[in-house]
Design a protein around this motif. Structure first.
Motif, short mmCIF file in Angstrom:
data_model
loop_
_atom_site.label_atom_id
_atom_site.label_comp_id
_atom_site.label_asym_id
_atom_site.label_seq_id
_atom_site.Cartn_x
_atom_site.Cartn_y
_atom_site.Cartn_z
N GLY A 262 0.81 -1.21 0.00
CA GLY A 262 0.00 0.00 0.00
C GLY A 262 0.85 1.26 0.00
O GLY A 262 0.54 2.22 -0.71
N MET A 263 1.93 1.27 0.78
CA MET A 263 2.79 2.45 0.82
C MET A 263 3.54 2.64 -0.48
O MET A 263 3.76 3.78 -0.93
CB MET A 263 3.75 2.33 2.01
CG MET A 263 3.08 2.47 3.36
SD MET A 263 4.22 2.52 4.75
CE MET A 263 4.80 0.82 4.76
N VAL A 264 3.94 1.54 -1.12
CA VAL A 264 4.61 1.64 -2.41
C VAL A 264 3.68 2.26 -3.45
O VAL A 264 4.09 3.08 -4.28
CB VAL A 264 5.11 0.26 -2.89
CG1 VAL A 264 5.46 0.27 -4.36
CG2 VAL A 264 6.33 -0.16 -2.08
N THR A 265 2.41 1.88 -3.41
CA THR A 265 1.44 2.45 -4.33
C THR A 265 1.36 3.97 -4.17
O THR A 265 1.41 4.71 -5.15
CB THR A 265 0.05 1.83 -4.09
OG1 THR A 265 0.11 0.43 -4.35
CG2 THR A 265 -0.99 2.47 -5.00
N ALA A 266 1.27 4.44 -2.93
CA ALA A 266 1.19 5.88 -2.69
C ALA A 266 2.47 6.58 -3.14
O ALA A 266 2.42 7.65 -3.78
CB ALA A 266 0.93 6.14 -1.21
N PHE A 267 3.61 6.00 -2.81
CA PHE A 267 4.90 6.60 -3.20
C PHE A 267 5.03 6.66 -4.72
O PHE A 267 5.47 7.68 -5.28
CB PHE A 267 6.05 5.78 -2.60
CG PHE A 267 7.40 6.16 -3.14
CD1 PHE A 267 7.99 7.37 -2.79
CD2 PHE A 267 8.09 5.31 -4.01
CE1 PHE A 267 9.24 7.72 -3.29
CE2 PHE A 267 9.33 5.65 -4.50
CZ PHE A 267 9.91 6.86 -4.15
N ALA A 268 4.65 5.58 -5.40
CA ALA A 268 4.77 5.53 -6.86
C ALA A 268 3.86 6.55 -7.52
O ALA A 268 4.23 7.19 -8.51
CB ALA A 268 4.46 4.12 -7.36
N LEU A 269 2.65 6.71 -6.99
CA LEU A 269 1.72 7.67 -7.57
C LEU A 269 2.30 9.08 -7.54
O LEU A 269 2.27 9.80 -8.54
CB LEU A 269 0.40 7.64 -6.80
CG LEU A 269 -0.46 6.39 -6.95
CD1 LEU A 269 -1.64 6.47 -6.00
CD2 LEU A 269 -0.92 6.22 -8.37
N TYR A 270 2.84 9.48 -6.40
CA TYR A 270 3.41 10.81 -6.27
C TYR A 270 4.65 10.97 -7.14
O TYR A 270 4.83 11.97 -7.84
CB TYR A 270 3.75 11.10 -4.81
CG TYR A 270 4.44 12.43 -4.61
CD1 TYR A 270 3.72 13.62 -4.61
CD2 TYR A 270 5.83 12.50 -4.46
CE1 TYR A 270 4.35 14.84 -4.44
CE2 TYR A 270 6.47 13.71 -4.30
CZ TYR A 270 5.73 14.87 -4.29
OH TYR A 270 6.36 16.08 -4.14
N THR A 271 5.52 9.97 -7.11
CA THR A 271 6.78 10.04 -7.85
C THR A 271 6.55 10.14 -9.35
O THR A 271 7.10 11.01 -10.03
CB THR A 271 7.66 8.82 -7.54
OG1 THR A 271 7.92 8.77 -6.13
CG2 THR A 271 8.98 8.89 -8.30
#
Length: 368
Positions: A262-271
């Motif tokens: 879940g955290m990777v998803t949020a990080f990837a979206l922003y990046t």
């Protein structure tokens, strides 16, 4: 001091993409380890989307509270339909394919996304193929090469490649580890991954249209995560109705897979959203093979995955096809005019690192 600042600012997009690919690679290793320990792919999808919803929703609520358009029943139904494609079905196929194969194989197969997107866009007449132009010829050739590489990876094994850190270990530890992937499992896994790529491609094409009527990108992403959580949970309950134990999460790798995913998803979206604003989708897509290399190294170290010559050659062929398609797509991009303005042009869905991105540089998509 100013030169160092300039170098740092110029290097931030590269550093961001490397970190994103590293986070994806670690996620593949963690997910594979959790699946090998009995975690259901359907449950993993449901938990991961629930975590992603919790992480993303506050940002969408605060940052777009004044710019969010009015929600209608038609738009909400469309969101429910595309969230079923991605992330629910796409992630389910992806993790099922990962369970049947290896992390390295799965990461390599994801490189077929640009070619698959181009092929489906042609079928739905969203992409014009001018066969007399070099860029169209290169995109068609890249699609054929990518498909050939995927078939090569699936059908041809070849001898085992000994790496410095795996010498003398593969044949022993692999018997009880990831080397037990038989040809039948490999074919099933490859078909699952291709099905997941098809779902992802259809989602991207559909998302591009929904963004025209609902341009709040962060809110749209949060809604997709939320509806995906509901749909994914229903699917998991239907598939695992006789196994209530699969929902139990302890302090182990399964909990790490759900939270980290879940955290990777949020990080990837922003990046990806930030980098694409500055460098565009082709720049983001070009880093995808880096993730495959990182997964191959980490998989051989932590999961004792064996590397075969046929699959390495197939991966290289896929990467060549990937860059052929990306080169052709880069020539479709509008070129600056002498006055410094950017010419308008119709642009289709493009592929990312990892993975696929929306052609709109400001669009945000769900990632693995």
């Amino acid at each position: 001091m100013g030169s160092w600042t300039r170098v740092f600012n110029d290097g931030k997009p590269y550093l961001a993409m490397v970190l994103m690919q590293l986070s994806y690679a670690v996620m593949s290793i963690i997910a594979k380890s959790a699946l090998d320990r009995g975690m259901s792919p359907h449950v993993l999808v449901a938990y991961r989307l629930a975590v992603a919803s919790v992480v993303i929703t506050p940002f969408a609520f605060v940052l777009e509270r004044k710019s969010r358009p009015k929600m209608t029943l038609t738009i909400f139904v469309k969101i429910m339909l595309i969230s079923l494609l991605e992330p629910v079905l796409d992630h389910t196929f992806f993790y099922t394919g990962l369970k049947y194969t290896t992390a390295t194989f799965t990461s390599a197969m994801c490189n077929i996304l640009p070619a698959l997107t181009f092929a489906l866009a042609c079928i739905f007449r969203l992409e014009r193929v001018e066969i007399g132009r070099v860029r169209s010829q290169v995109k068609v050739a890249g699609t054929v090469v990518t498909v050939g590489g995927a078939m090569l990876m699936t059908l041809i094994k070849g001898p085992i490649l000994e790496l410095p850190w795996t010498k003398g270990r593969n044949h022993h530890s692999g018997r009880s580890g990831t080397s037990r992937v038989h040809n039948k499992d490999l074919v099933i896994g490859a078909l699952m991954l291709i099905a997941g790529c098809c779902c992802w491609t259809c989602f991207i094409i559909s998302q591009a249209r929904i963004l025209k009527s609902y341009p709040a990108k962060l809110s749209l992403t949060a809604l997709i995560c939320f509806t995906g959580t509901v749909e994914g949970t229903i699917l998991a309950l239907a598939m695992e109705w006789h196994k209530t134990s699969v929902w139990r999460i302890h302090w182990d790798i399964k909990l790490v897979a759900a939270l980290y995913g879940g955290m990777v998803t949020a990080f990837a979206l922003y990046t990806m959203g930030s980098v694409m604003k500055k460098r565009g989708p082709v720049f983001v897509s070009a880093f995808n093979p880096l993730g495959m290399v990182i997964v191959a190294v980490l998989g051989s170290i932590f999961l004792a995955e064996e590397m075969y010559l046929g699959r390495v050659i197939g991966s290289i062929v896929i990467v060549i096809g990937l860059y052929l398609v990306l080169w052709g797509k880069s020539k479709d991009q509008p070129q600056p005019t002498p006055e410094g303005t950017v010419a308008r042009a119709d642009r289709q869905t493009d592929a990312i690192n990892g993975c696929i991105e929306n052609p709109n540089p400001e669009s945000i998509t769900i990632e693995r």
